[in-house]
Design a protein around this motif. Structure first.
Motif, short mmCIF file in Angstrom:
data_model
loop_
_atom_site.label_atom_id
_atom_site.label_comp_id
_atom_site.label_asym_id
_atom_site.label_seq_id
_atom_site.Cartn_x
_atom_site.Cartn_y
_atom_site.Cartn_z
N ASN A 172 0.93 -1.32 0.08
CA ASN A 172 0.06 0.01 -0.03
C ASN A 172 0.68 1.18 0.13
O ASN A 172 0.33 2.45 0.06
CB ASN A 172 -0.77 -0.14 1.18
CG ASN A 172 -0.19 0.10 2.60
OD1 ASN A 172 1.22 0.14 2.63
ND2 ASN A 172 -0.95 0.00 3.61
N GLY A 173 2.05 1.09 -0.20
CA GLY A 173 3.08 2.24 -0.33
C GLY A 173 3.61 2.86 1.26
O GLY A 173 4.65 3.63 1.27
N GLU A 174 3.24 2.10 2.03
CA GLU A 174 3.47 2.55 3.57
C GLU A 174 4.99 1.71 3.89
O GLU A 174 5.09 0.62 3.15
CB GLU A 174 2.29 2.20 4.61
CG GLU A 174 1.38 3.12 4.40
CD GLU A 174 1.38 4.34 4.72
OE1 GLU A 174 2.30 4.85 5.62
OE2 GLU A 174 0.87 5.06 3.96
N SER A 175 5.53 2.20 4.94
CA SER A 175 6.64 1.53 5.50
C SER A 175 6.39 0.78 6.96
O SER A 175 5.57 1.27 7.62
CB SER A 175 7.88 2.25 5.42
OG SER A 175 8.36 2.58 4.12
N ALA A 176 7.09 -0.24 7.13
CA ALA A 176 6.73 -0.97 8.66
C ALA A 176 8.04 -1.53 8.88
O ALA A 176 8.86 -1.89 8.34
CB ALA A 176 5.58 -1.69 8.70
#
Length: 197
Positions: free
Chosen positions: A29-33
């Motif tokens: 989704n384009g997020e980083s974690a």
């Protein structure tokens, strides 16, 4: 694991079986974690069915789960060992039996939020006794042979709580009725030769 993820992995602990690390990942989704991930070599588990329609279950003491569990014969993959060979080895070591016929029951992810372990499931039939029965010193195991329908009852009433055992038994039921029926022709592609695996 991608090269990008390997470069962004902070090791925390590496033991004999597992490797725990903090991994920085880019999500779809384009997020980083940042994720705490336990890397595991994977394993194999066996629904062993004899000619009388009985299935082997192990009653095994598991410290991590706080006591005794009902489980299928199973074990971890050794380096350079195929899942099918692991299944054959573990069946002999834990139960003292070998099998002439093997059917692939697919795979399962144990706990995909934190653990990379994939367990390969097999149905073993055409059983015969062998001389390689050998429990390791840390294994506290009782070997039981139960009617297949009784094992399904133990799944449904909550007695069996081990995920690989639940999935293995229900998949075996799905492909062979109550295991008293031969596999139909649509399943022939799942039958494998352990020597070729």
């Amino acid at each position: 694991m991608t090269t990008d993820t390997q470069a962004r992995r902070q090791p925390i602990y590496r033991g004999k079986v597992v490797d725990l690390g903090l991994e920085s990942v880019d999500l779809p989704n384009g997020e980083s974690a940042e994720l705490e991930i336990i890397r595991h070599p994977g394993g194999a588990a066996v629904v062993a069915r004899d000619d009388q329609g009985q299935v082997c279950l192990l009653r095994q003491y598991r410290h991590a789960s706080g006591g005794w569990l009902w489980e299928l014969p199973a074990g971890k993959l050794e380096p350079d060992e195929s899942p099918a060979v692991t299944a054959r080895r573990e069946l002999a070591e834990e139960t003292g039996v070998e099998a002439d016929r093997w059917t692939d029951l697919g795979t399962l992810h144990s706990s995909p939020g934190v653990l990379t372990e994939v367990i390969h499931l097999y149905l073993a039939e055409g059983l015969r006794w062998c001389a390689t029965h050998d429990h390791e010193t840390h294994e506290v195991i009782e070997i039981h042979w139960l009617p297949f329908e009784q094992t399904l009852d133990l799944c449904c009433d909550g007695t069996i709580t081990d995920a690989k055992t639940l999935i293995g038994l229900f998949r075996a039921q799905a492909i062979g009725g109550k295991l008293g029926l031969p596999n139909d022709n649509s399943l022939e592609s799942n039958v494998l030769s352990i020597t070729d695996a």
